[in-house]
Design an enzyme around this catalytic site. Structure first.
Site, PDB file in Angstrom:
ATOM      1  N   GLU A  32      41.560  80.351  76.119  1.00 57.25           N
ATOM      2  CA  GLU A  32      41.012  79.349  77.020  1.00 57.25           C
ATOM      3  C   GLU A  32      41.998  78.180  76.988  1.00 57.25           C
ATOM      4  O   GLU A  32      41.902  77.297  76.149  1.00 57.25           O
ATOM      5  CB  GLU A  32      39.620  78.881  76.581  1.00 57.25           C
ATOM      6  CG  GLU A  32      38.970  77.961  77.601  1.00 57.25           C
ATOM      7  CD  GLU A  32      38.204  76.795  76.999  1.00 57.25           C
ATOM      8  OE1 GLU A  32      37.536  76.077  77.746  1.00 57.25           O
ATOM      9  OE2 GLU A  32      38.292  76.582  75.779  1.00 57.25           O
TER      10      GLU A  32
ATOM     11  N   ASP B  95      38.939  79.538  71.686  1.00 53.44           N
ATOM     12  CA  ASP B  95      38.445  78.340  72.358  1.00 53.44           C
ATOM     13  C   ASP B  95      39.441  77.185  72.251  1.00 53.44           C
ATOM     14  O   ASP B  95      40.126  77.030  71.237  1.00 53.44           O
ATOM     15  CB  ASP B  95      37.113  77.933  71.709  1.00 53.44           C
ATOM     16  CG  ASP B  95      36.526  76.680  72.311  1.00 53.44           C
ATOM     17  OD1 ASP B  95      36.206  76.708  73.515  1.00 53.44           O
ATOM     18  OD2 ASP B  95      36.395  75.676  71.582  1.00 53.44           O
TER      19      ASP B  95
END
Length: 637
Positions: free
Chosen positions: A365, A312
């Site tokens: 990401e 993330d």
């Protein structure tokens, strides 16, 4: 304490930042010593004056079980006899600086209490017997750049609930058959769980973790989570975890200010805090922090048989000025804004993940144009296997949410992504972030009346599955949930009783089936030779056509996408070969809720050149529709 818990070599590797399986030594481990069963505890707190283990077993008395320090590494350790599975504990840490004292959860703890309680729990992870040998043996074939990878993103707390029992969560074991059935029926190859590591605040969705090594107790114990992964594997479904090494919350029980100093985070807020999230950033240059994070990544792959990690907020790690104004960040030693320590950490992480588990996957990401994110480190890359294509996602949402009458002015929104489609190994994500905070659900983003909304969404998904890149849909996207995602509520499963929603679900299932079954849609997914425009210039009518190719010429598919509600009769599209082209899928079929306009199951190519092709197809293009055709050989197979 009868003997040391960690060897001198363990301590050396931790201090060097290369003890990539530190979870085998740090934390709490059930052992036998001198004929007595008990638990070895070890925790890193170099600036503590005193550390003791407190828990149910000693009445939470900090004087009962003081730990001994290994001063050369700042690691405290103790063996406590006659305790075992499930015992609750924390570390009472008293700093040598000031009067700081706190009860801390175990950074390496394998299990935790259910919130709002915050103690760690002793747990033996070796008790579970796995039954997924077939999957683990074969998964290397499912994770290559040439493999079909279609991911169903899931938040376990809101995928499905039990309203008749106070809207309670389903347990890991209750989820297993229900989730496996749904994912299998919808045709996805993998599930991706929003962070499952223990977190105190439901509203963080797991992204503010305090128990990096503990699957959340909301849905059961560690063995129950193993059962869920195992069950999915036995059904042929891979498991990816959302993993958060970018930041951690400031909760007193967690990593923040662990021993009275900024141990895991930078002391300077210009390096160590994210004001937008009100969280701390890890100090990636500290060797013990690298040991902690890399060990954690390998831990999930080893102990829970996880198939991949989606990392993330990578951009927040790569840039020193991420989320900061001028004067609120400190340049690197060359005066730039690149976080050199984070870059080296990510490279080290990916090298060691792929070295230990070459059949696993890592996903970044990463929302900027940072180069070579999904390229090997020996080529100067960051080393991820895949990168989320955030640029494509933003462009296509801007385009598809525009009223079709104006789309001709925004044609670049559906074509520009092919300018860079092969610079990375991309995943095309329609994730949870796109259906919250007022952005609207997928179906509500679509313009027009109800019929047009569903036609637009089918067209969008058809284009997505034709576009190069692996696929990801968030739960609820597959059947057109009307409401924005709410982490406190179940999905709107009742909608599947209505034709538009059930038809959309069938369209997604058939797209996934086509994607898995047609080599042209995945074999050359990350190579330029796998895609070729037929015509991307018809902006006036908002139509694009392209070829997807596999390694064999016979596998070629032709996609034609009409992004307006106007059906087009006698629309001629160039074809690379003559013969009969079968209509493989048509998003406007009545089966999917469409108007039934199409090409009667297929059509023959005429020797009339167009679009630089020697043959062409005289097609009927349905409104807001995608037509996919494939040439049949002379035997009609």
């Amino acid at each position: 304490m009868e003997s040391t818990t960690l060897s001198d070599f363990d301590l050396y590797l931790i201090a060097e930042g290369t003890h990539n399986r530190a979870y085998e030594r740090m934390g709490a481990h059930i052992v036998e010593r001198g004929g007595r069963s008990g638990v070895e505890f070890a925790v890193w707190a170099p600036n503590a004056e005193l550390v003791s283990v407190v828990g149910d077993f000693n009445g939470w008395n900090p004087d009962s079980s003081p730990m001994r320090v290994r001063p050369e590494a700042g690691v405290w350790e103790i063996f406590v006899p006659d305790i075992g599975q499930g015992a609750r504990y924390k570390y009472r840490v008293r700093s040598r600086y000031g009067r700081f004292a706190a009860d801390k959860a175990d950074p390496y703890g394998f299990a935790a209490e259910i919130r709002p309680q915050t103690a760690s729990r002793v747990w033996n992870l070796e008790d579970y017997t796995w039954n997924d040998l077939a999957w683990m043996t074969e998964r290397v074939k499912r994770h290559g750049l040439d493999s079909p990878i279609s991911i169903y993103e899931v938040h376990l707390g809101s995928w499905r609930r039990v309203p008749e029992e106070g809207n309670r969560w389903l347990t890991y074991r209750e989820l297993a058959p229900l989730l496996a059935d749904h994912v299998h029926d919808a045709g996805f190859t993998h599930v991706e769980f929003l962070p499952v590591s223990e977190h105190p605040f439901d509203g963080s969705w797991g992204y503010e973790t305090i128990g990096y090594f503990a699957p959340t107790s909301r849905f059961g114990d560690p063995t129950d989570f193993m059962y869920l992964v195992d069950y999915l594997h036995q059904r042929g479904i891979g498991v990816i975890l959302d993993w958060v090494p970018a930041h951690f919350p400031k909760d007193e029980v967690g990593l923040a200010y662990f021993d009275g100093t900024h141990l895991y985070e930078h002391a300077d807020p210009r390096q160590g805090e994210y004001a937008d999230w009100n969280t701390f950033a890890f100090n990636y240059g500290r060797h013990e922090v690298q040991t902690f994070l890399v060990s954690n990544a390998l831990f999930w792959l080893e102990k829970y048989h996880v198939d991949g990690l989606r990392v993330d907020a990578v951009a927040s790690m790569l840039y020193l000025d991420y989320g900061r104004e001028q004067g609120e960040w400190i340049p690197n030693r060359y005066g730039g804004r690149e976080n050199l320590e984070a870059i080296e950490f990510l490279r080290y992480l990916n090298q060691h993940v792929y070295s230990a588990y070459p059949d696993a996957m890592t996903f970044a990401e990463e929302s900027t144009a940072w180069p070579l994110v999904s390229r090997p480190t020996y080529l100067g890359g960051v080393g991820f296997g895949f990168k989320w294509n955030m640029g494509w996602m933003h462009d296509i949402f801007e385009y598809i949410s525009t009223d079709p009458i104006y789309r001709s002015y925004h044609h670049n929104g559906i074509t520009f992504s092919l300018m860079y489609a092969f610079t990375e190994n991309f995943v095309l994500p329609f994730s949870h972030d796109e259906v919250v905070y007022g952005k609207g659900s997928m179906i509500r983003k679509m313009p027009g009346d109800e019929w047009q909304k569903f036609a637009n969404l089918r067209c969008l998904y058809g284009y997505m599955f034709g576009h190069p890149g692996k696929k990801l849909l968030f739960m609820g996207d597959e059947f057109g949930q009307w409401s924005e995602w709410n982490h406190d509520q179940s999905l709107e499963w009742h909608l599947l009783q209505y034709p538009f929603h059930s038809s959309l679900h069938r369209w997604v299932r058939d797209l996934n089936t086509l994607y898995r079954g047609e080599p042209a849609l995945h074999e050359l997914d990350c190579e330029p030779s796998g895609f070729e425009w037929v015509d991307c210039t018809d902006s006036q009518r908002s139509i694009v056509s392209f070829l997807r190719r596999g390694r064999q010429p016979a596998d070629t598919l032709l996609f034609v996408c009409n992004f307006t509600p106007i059906p087009r009769q006698n629309y001629r599209v160039g074809a690379p070969q003559g013969g009969y082209w079968r209509e493989t899928l048509n998003s406007d079929a009545p089966l999917y809720g469409g108007s039934g306009q199409g090409n009667m199951g297929g059509l023959s190519a005429a020797p009339l050149p167009i679009h630089g092709r020697p043959f062409s197809l005289n097609m009927t293009l349905p409104p807001l529709g995608v037509v996919i055709v494939k040439r049949e050989d002379t035997h009609g197979t």
